[in-house]
Motif scaffolding. Structure first.
Motif, PDB file in Angstrom:
ATOM      1  N   SER A 150       0.511  -1.207   0.096  1.00  0.00           N
ATOM      2  CA  SER A 150      -0.387   0.151  -0.091  1.00  0.00           C
ATOM      3  C   SER A 150       1.151   1.312   0.096  1.00  0.00           C
ATOM      4  CB  SER A 150      -1.128   0.010   1.070  1.00  0.00           C
ATOM      5  OG  SER A 150      -1.641   1.213   1.374  1.00  0.00           O
ATOM      6  N   LYS A 171       0.428   3.451   1.844  1.00  0.00           N
ATOM      7  CA  LYS A 171       0.428   4.568   3.411  1.00  0.00           C
ATOM      8  C   LYS A 171       2.316   3.431   3.674  1.00  0.00           C
ATOM      9  CE  LYS A 171      -4.604   3.859   4.155  1.00  0.00           C
ATOM     10  NZ  LYS A 171      -5.444   2.898   4.769  1.00  0.00           N
ATOM     11  N   SER A 228      -4.119   8.018 -10.485  1.00  0.00           N
ATOM     12  CA  SER A 228      -5.683   8.351 -10.390  1.00  0.00           C
ATOM     13  C   SER A 228      -6.653   8.841 -11.635  1.00  0.00           C
ATOM     14  CB  SER A 228      -5.892   9.473  -9.449  1.00  0.00           C
ATOM     15  OG  SER A 228      -5.536  10.629 -10.060  1.00  0.00           O
ATOM     16  N   LYS A 254      -4.616   1.995  -5.474  1.00  0.00           N
ATOM     17  CA  LYS A 254      -5.335   2.266  -5.409  1.00  0.00           C
ATOM     18  C   LYS A 254      -5.695   2.952  -3.630  1.00  0.00           C
ATOM     19  CE  LYS A 254      -6.270  -3.029  -4.725  1.00  0.00           C
ATOM     20  NZ  LYS A 254      -6.758  -4.638  -3.892  1.00  0.00           N
ATOM     21  N   ASP A 255      -6.770   3.644  -3.537  1.00  0.00           N
ATOM     22  CA  ASP A 255      -7.065   4.610  -2.516  1.00  0.00           C
ATOM     23  C   ASP A 255      -5.818   5.959  -3.326  1.00  0.00           C
ATOM     24  OD1 ASP A 255      -8.577   3.087  -0.987  1.00  0.00           O
ATOM     25  OD2 ASP A 255      -7.270   1.797  -0.092  1.00  0.00           O
ATOM     26  N   THR A 256      -5.908   5.829  -4.065  1.00  0.00           N
ATOM     27  CA  THR A 256      -4.529   6.952  -4.722  1.00  0.00           C
ATOM     28  C   THR A 256      -5.323   8.223  -3.885  1.00  0.00           C
ATOM     29  OG1 THR A 256      -6.006   7.063  -6.365  1.00  0.00           O
ATOM     30  CG2 THR A 256      -3.967   6.045  -6.652  1.00  0.00           C
ATOM     31  N   SER A 257      -6.594   8.627  -3.739  1.00  0.00           N
ATOM     32  CA  SER A 257      -7.768   9.724  -3.385  1.00  0.00           C
ATOM     33  C   SER A 257      -6.762  10.518  -1.350  1.00  0.00           C
ATOM     34  CB  SER A 257      -9.144  10.375  -3.370  1.00  0.00           C
ATOM     35  OG  SER A 257      -9.374  10.102  -4.772  1.00  0.00           O
ATOM     36  N   GLU A 258      -6.529   8.700  -1.362  1.00  0.00           N
ATOM     37  CA  GLU A 258      -6.275   9.210  -0.264  1.00  0.00           C
ATOM     38  C   GLU A 258      -4.547  10.003  -0.108  1.00  0.00           C
ATOM     39  OE1 GLU A 258      -8.226   8.608   3.514  1.00  0.00           O
ATOM     40  OE2 GLU A 258      -9.642   9.114   1.473  1.00  0.00           O
ATOM     41  N   CYS A 259      -4.187   9.360  -0.486  1.00  0.00           N
ATOM     42  CA  CYS A 259      -2.726   9.641  -0.847  1.00  0.00           C
ATOM     43  C   CYS A 259      -2.603  11.102  -1.395  1.00  0.00           C
ATOM     44  CB  CYS A 259      -2.083   8.412  -1.849  1.00  0.00           C
ATOM     45  SG  CYS A 259       0.418   8.678  -2.320  1.00  0.00           S
ATOM     46  N   ARG A 298      -4.282  13.521  -0.665  1.00  0.00           N
ATOM     47  CA  ARG A 298      -4.817  14.323   0.603  1.00  0.00           C
ATOM     48  C   ARG A 298      -3.879  14.443   1.861  1.00  0.00           C
ATOM     49  NH1 ARG A 298      -9.167  11.305   3.671  1.00  0.00           N
ATOM     50  NH2 ARG A 298      -9.307  13.197   5.526  1.00  0.00           N
ATOM     51  N   TYR A 299      -2.835  13.110   2.140  1.00  0.00           N
ATOM     52  CA  TYR A 299      -2.133  12.838   2.713  1.00  0.00           C
ATOM     53  C   TYR A 299      -0.756  13.671   2.410  1.00  0.00           C
ATOM     54  CZ  TYR A 299       1.790  10.551   4.858  1.00  0.00           C
ATOM     55  OH  TYR A 299       3.343  10.355   5.265  1.00  0.00           O
TER      56      TYR A 299
END
Length: 262
Positions: free
Chosen positions: A23, A25, A129, A223-228, A230-231
Motif C-alpha cells: 500500500s 501508506k 488516479s 488503490k486509494d490514491t485520493s487518500e494518498c 490528501r496525505y
C-alpha cells in the motif's frame, strides 16, 4: 493468519532493484527504513509501473542517430523568438534549451527528477488516479552511481561512439530563472544516450558482482490514491506548492471538488 508484508524486494540484478509495497501508506516507512541514508538518490514518479525510464523524444524518434533530433531543437530555438520576455537570459548550452522546452511541453531527451521521494509520490499518485493502471511506481537513481558508470565508460577505449559521444548520462541542473516549477519541485534532469532507457543503461554497465542498488523501482498498487493525495496535501505537497502559477492554482482548486476533505 500472517499479515501481508508491507514491502518486499522482488528482484535484484546488476545494480537494479525492484521493491513492491502492499500500500502507498507504507511508503513513508519504506523511505525512512530503506533509503534515509541514500543521500545522492533522486526520484521520479510514474502513473503506470510498466513505463520505462525513457524521455518523450525517444518515444517519437526511434533512430538514435536521426537528424530530426537536432532539427527539432533548432526549430524550437527559432520559434521562441519574441516569446521569452523583453530581456531573456542567454542560453549557451543545448541542455538549457532542452530544459526550457521541457518546462513548456516540448518533446525532449530529458527526464525530470526530484530530490524529494514524496514529490515523486505525488506525481505518480496524481497520474495514477486519472488512469486505469494496476500499479504505479517511484523510481530512484543514484547520482553517485551515474558518475561511476560514466567514468568507467569514458576510460574504456573499446566503447563505440554514437553521434560522436560516449554513451554516458549527464545530470542537468539549469540555472535559468525561467522555470519556477523546477525550484518548487526541487527538480533536475538527466540526459542519457539516445534510445536507451536508464534502467537498461545501468543494468548493462554494472557488473553482476556489484551489490549496490544503483536504480530502485518501488511498485505500489493503484488503490486509494485520493487518500494518498490528501496525505501529501497535509505535507504541503500539492499542485499549489509544486506549480507556482495559475494552472497550478486551478488544479489545486479542482482537487477540492473531486476529493472529499482535500
Amino acid at each position: 493468519m500472517a499479515r501481508t508484508a508491507r514491502w518486499a524486494l522482488k528482484k535484484y540484478k546488476n545494480g537494479v532493484a525492484e521493491y513492491k509495497l502492499s500500500s502507498w501508506k507504507y511508503f513513508s516507512d519504506f523511505v525512512s527504513q530503506e533509503m534515509l541514508n541514500f543521500t545522492t538518490y533522486v526520484y521520479r514518479g510514474h502513473g503506470d509501473s510498466s513505463w520505462k525510464l525513457e524521455p518523450t523524444l525517444d518515444r517519437l524518434i526511434k533512430d538514435p542517430t536521426s537528424y530530426k533530433r537536432g532539427a527539432h531543437l533548432e526549430r524550437f530555438k527559432f520559434e521562441t523568438r519574441g516569446r521569452r520576455g523583453s530581456s531573456p537570459i542567454k542560453l549557451e548550452d543545448d541542455n538549457d534549451w532542452w530544459a526550457l522546452g521541457q518546462h513548456h511541453g516540448l518533446a525532449t531527451p530529458l527526464l525530470d527528477w526530484t530530490e524529494s521521494p514524496f514529490v515523486a509520490l505525488f506525481f505518480a499518485a496524481s497520474n495514477a488516479s486519472a488512469m486505469d493502471s494496476e500499479f504505479f511506481s517511484i523510481h530512484a537513481i543514484s547520482q553517485g552511481s551515474i558518475k561511476s558508470i560514466n567514468e568507467k565508460i569514458n576510460h574504456d577505449v573499446s566503447v563505440p561512439l554514437v553521434n560522436g559521444r560516449k554513451q554516458t548520462v549527464k545530470i542537468v541542473k539549469p540555472l535559468s530563472d525561467e522555470n519556477k516549477r523546477l525550484v518548487s519541485q526541487r527538480g533536475l534532469f538527466t540526459r542519457g544516450p539516445n534510445n536507451i532507457d536508464l534502467e537498461t543503461w545501468v543494468h548493462t554497465n554494472t557488473d553482476a558482482s556489484i551489490r549496490d542498488m544503483r536504480v530502485m523501482k518501488v511498485v505500489i498498487p493503484n488503490k486509494d490514491t485520493s487518500e494518498c493525495l490528501r496525505y501529501l496535501n497535509r505535507m504541503n505537497i500539492s499542485h499549489s506548492t509544486l506549480f507556482p502559477d495559475l494552472p497550478g492554482a486551478s488544479e489545486f482548486c479542482n482537487l477540492h471538488l473531486s476529493i472529499e476533505k482535500y
